[in-house]
Design a protein around this motif. Structure first.
Motif, PDB file in Angstrom:
ATOM      1  N   VAL A  85      67.922  34.603   6.243  1.00 47.85           N
ATOM      2  CA  VAL A  85      67.441  35.326   7.420  1.00 47.85           C
ATOM      3  C   VAL A  85      66.835  36.665   7.019  1.00 47.85           C
ATOM      4  CG1 VAL A  85      68.158  36.451   9.567  1.00 47.85           C
ATOM      5  CG2 VAL A  85      69.044  34.180   8.993  1.00 47.85           C
ATOM      6  N   ASP A  86      67.505  37.373   6.121  1.00 45.62           N
ATOM      7  CA  ASP A  86      66.985  38.657   5.664  1.00 45.62           C
ATOM      8  C   ASP A  86      65.639  38.487   4.963  1.00 45.62           C
ATOM      9  OD1 ASP A  86      69.196  39.931   6.676  1.00 45.62           O
ATOM     10  OD2 ASP A  86      70.240  40.096   4.758  1.00 45.62           O
ATOM     11  N   ALA A  87      65.521  37.423   4.164  1.00 48.85           N
ATOM     12  CA  ALA A  87      64.260  37.168   3.460  1.00 48.85           C
ATOM     13  C   ALA A  87      63.158  36.811   4.445  1.00 48.85           C
ATOM     14  CB  ALA A  87      64.444  36.049   2.438  1.00 48.85           C
ATOM     15  N   ALA A  88      63.490  36.050   5.474  1.00 50.05           N
ATOM     16  CA  ALA A  88      62.497  35.696   6.489  1.00 50.05           C
ATOM     17  C   ALA A  88      62.002  36.940   7.221  1.00 50.05           C
ATOM     18  CB  ALA A  88      63.097  34.701   7.482  1.00 50.05           C
ATOM     19  N   ALA A  89      62.928  37.833   7.537  1.00 48.77           N
ATOM     20  CA  ALA A  89      62.535  39.074   8.204  1.00 48.77           C
ATOM     21  C   ALA A  89      61.642  39.915   7.296  1.00 48.77           C
ATOM     22  CB  ALA A  89      63.776  39.856   8.613  1.00 48.77           C
ATOM     23  N   ALA A  90      62.002  39.988   6.015  1.00 49.97           N
ATOM     24  CA  ALA A  90      61.209  40.770   5.062  1.00 49.97           C
ATOM     25  C   ALA A  90      59.822  40.177   4.876  1.00 49.97           C
ATOM     26  CB  ALA A  90      61.935  40.845   3.720  1.00 49.97           C
ATOM     27  N   ALA A  91      59.710  38.861   5.045  1.00 51.73           N
ATOM     28  CA  ALA A  91      58.419  38.188   4.893  1.00 51.73           C
ATOM     29  C   ALA A  91      57.525  38.360   6.112  1.00 51.73           C
ATOM     30  CB  ALA A  91      58.645  36.705   4.623  1.00 51.73           C
ATOM     31  N   GLY A  92      58.081  38.897   7.181  1.00 50.00           N
ATOM     32  CA  GLY A  92      57.286  39.075   8.392  1.00 50.00           C
ATOM     33  C   GLY A  92      57.091  37.807   9.192  1.00 50.00           C
ATOM     34  N   VAL A  93      58.043  36.873   9.089  1.00 52.88           N
ATOM     35  CA  VAL A  93      57.959  35.622   9.844  1.00 52.88           C
ATOM     36  C   VAL A  93      57.861  35.924  11.339  1.00 52.88           C
ATOM     37  CG1 VAL A  93      59.331  33.612  10.553  1.00 52.88           C
ATOM     38  CG2 VAL A  93      59.102  34.187   8.135  1.00 52.88           C
ATOM     39  N   GLY A  94      57.013  35.181  12.030  1.00 56.13           N
ATOM     40  CA  GLY A  94      56.788  35.449  13.442  1.00 56.13           C
ATOM     41  C   GLY A  94      57.852  34.896  14.367  1.00 56.13           C
ATOM     42  N   HIS A  95      58.518  33.793  13.974  1.00 54.69           N
ATOM     43  CA  HIS A  95      59.491  33.142  14.857  1.00 54.69           C
ATOM     44  C   HIS A  95      60.395  32.271  13.994  1.00 54.69           C
ATOM     45  CE1 HIS A  95      60.337  31.677  19.101  1.00 54.69           C
ATOM     46  NE2 HIS A  95      61.078  30.852  18.369  1.00 54.69           N
ATOM     47  N   LEU A  96      61.703  32.375  14.207  1.00 56.82           N
ATOM     48  CA  LEU A  96      62.676  31.594  13.440  1.00 56.82           C
ATOM     49  C   LEU A  96      63.394  30.622  14.370  1.00 56.82           C
ATOM     50  CD1 LEU A  96      64.003  31.201  10.632  1.00 56.82           C
ATOM     51  CD2 LEU A  96      65.735  32.871  11.334  1.00 56.82           C
ATOM     52  N   THR A 119      75.709  33.439  12.021  1.00 52.21           N
ATOM     53  CA  THR A 119      74.291  33.363  11.647  1.00 52.21           C
ATOM     54  C   THR A 119      73.399  33.730  12.830  1.00 52.21           C
ATOM     55  OG1 THR A 119      74.787  31.609  10.042  1.00 52.21           O
ATOM     56  CG2 THR A 119      72.490  31.881  10.692  1.00 52.21           C
ATOM     57  N   GLU A 120      73.715  33.182  13.997  1.00 56.56           N
ATOM     58  CA  GLU A 120      72.951  33.523  15.194  1.00 56.56           C
ATOM     59  C   GLU A 120      72.969  35.025  15.452  1.00 56.56           C
ATOM     60  OE1 GLU A 120      73.727  29.431  17.825  1.00 56.56           O
ATOM     61  OE2 GLU A 120      74.376  31.387  18.574  1.00 56.56           O
ATOM     62  N   GLU A 121      74.136  35.632  15.338  1.00 59.21           N
ATOM     63  CA  GLU A 121      74.259  37.066  15.588  1.00 59.21           C
ATOM     64  C   GLU A 121      73.437  37.878  14.592  1.00 59.21           C
ATOM     65  OE1 GLU A 121      76.456  38.875  18.222  1.00 59.21           O
ATOM     66  OE2 GLU A 121      75.325  37.062  18.762  1.00 59.21           O
ATOM     67  N   HIS A 122      73.394  37.419  13.345  1.00 58.11           N
ATOM     68  CA  HIS A 122      72.607  38.123  12.327  1.00 58.11           C
ATOM     69  C   HIS A 122      71.116  38.018  12.647  1.00 58.11           C
ATOM     70  CE1 HIS A 122      72.347  40.126   8.456  1.00 58.11           C
ATOM     71  NE2 HIS A 122      71.395  39.296   8.088  1.00 58.11           N
ATOM     72  N   GLY A 126      68.693  41.220  13.587  1.00 56.80           N
ATOM     73  CA  GLY A 126      67.555  41.514  12.730  1.00 56.80           C
ATOM     74  C   GLY A 126      66.247  41.681  13.476  1.00 56.80           C
ATOM     75  N   GLY A 127      66.239  41.299  14.747  1.00 60.10           N
ATOM     76  CA  GLY A 127      65.043  41.503  15.554  1.00 60.10           C
ATOM     77  C   GLY A 127      63.990  40.421  15.467  1.00 60.10           C
ATOM     78  N   LEU A 128      64.256  39.342  14.717  1.00 57.75           N
ATOM     79  CA  LEU A 128      63.288  38.250  14.632  1.00 57.75           C
ATOM     80  C   LEU A 128      63.220  37.488  15.957  1.00 57.75           C
ATOM     81  CD1 LEU A 128      63.920  36.460  11.193  1.00 57.75           C
ATOM     82  CD2 LEU A 128      61.743  37.367  11.998  1.00 57.75           C
TER      83      LEU A 128
END
Length: 277
Positions: A85-96, A119-122, A126-128
């Motif tokens: 999840v942290d890596a996805a946020a750092a990558a600028g993913v638009g929607h998870l 995991t959901e809470e994280h 993270g704002g994704l």
């Protein structure tokens, strides 16, 4: 729109990947072992395990939407999830889009549902932009719950479970992946069309598979004792047993209309899943 998915070498992720390819949708498949990845038109294969943050960040960079199929059961699965999840946020993913579990909560009886909640809470923190697909117990796995003697054993009492077909989960996931904005911030409970007791599950299997299957409602103590022979670690046995105690507690009996609403077709029955297996 660019789509990336995980789990393409598995039963659920593989179904999603095949559906996207059949629809002519390009995709990036993140896998641990590229040699096991399905050969699909329009698919790019990238080696990246959940816990490899930098590889995941690079692989997801530039993708609009990502399907995160939960990792295999392991003592460090939650840590793997948080790293992804942290890596996805750092990558600028638009929607998870995260494949979670029905009834996920910090106090869920099923022990692994607590990890899904964390995991959901994280993801929320993270704002994704996200969508959660909370799957009930897989109907496809029902035959694997039967012992060599033709008996399903577990402390589920007369509780009910709304088992869901993996094909239905895949159809629902594809619908969300192709129109993520319509599902932003939403949680979809994915279930079968009926909630069954394990006695009814056994009766259905007997009728469809043509071999006698019975259900023996164990006590919790009997359940732990009958699983000792596997030599599995305690966390795993806790997960196995609590699958049944969650059913006994009524935590897996709800029937949702999410599958027909997302896919446009009725949710498959256990009979249909068994007949197709």
């Amino acid at each position: 729109m660019t789509i990336a998915i995980t789990g393409a070498t598995g039963r659920l992720g593989g179904r999603v990947a095949a559906r996207l390819a059949a629809a002519g949708v390009p995709q990036t498949m993140l896998v641990r072992d590229p040699a096991r990845a399905p050969a699909l038109p329009g698919a790019t294969v990238v080696r990246a395990a959940f816990g490899e943050r930098e590889r995941v960040r690079e692989a997801l960079s530039g993708h609009d939407v990502v399907l995160m199929v939960s990792a295999s059961e392991a003592p460090d699965r939650l840590e793997q999830h948080l790293a992804f999840v942290d890596a996805a946020a750092a990558a600028g993913v638009g929607h998870l889009v995260y494949v979670s579990f029905y009834g996920a909560s910090p106090s869920a009886t099923f022990t692994l549902a607590r990890d899904h909640w964390a995991t959901e809470e994280h993801i929320r923190a993270g704002g994704l932009p996200f969508t959660f697909l909370r799957d009930n117990l897989y109907a496809d796995f029902a035959p694997f719950m039967v012992g060599d003697d033709g008996v399903i054993r577990g402390p589920a009492g007369q509780g009910r479970v709304a088992m869901v077909a993996q094909d239905d989960i895949a159809d629902a996931a594809v619908a969300v992946l192709r129109d993520p904005g319509a599902h932003a911030g939403r949680t979809h409970d994915l279930t079968g069309p009926r909630a069954l007791t394990f006695g009814e599950v056994a009766e259905t299997m007997t009728r469809v598979l043509g071999r006698k299957v019975a259900y023996h409602p164990e006590s919790v103590e009997e359940a732990y004792a009958s699983r000792e022979r596997y030599g599995a670690p305690r966390w795993q046995v806790d997960a196995w047993v609590s699958t049944y105690t969650a059913v006994a507690a009524g935590e897996m009996e709800g029937v949702s209309q999410a599958v027909p609403e997302l896919t446009g077709h009725p949710a498959r029955t256990l009979e249909e899943v068994l007949a197709a297996s």
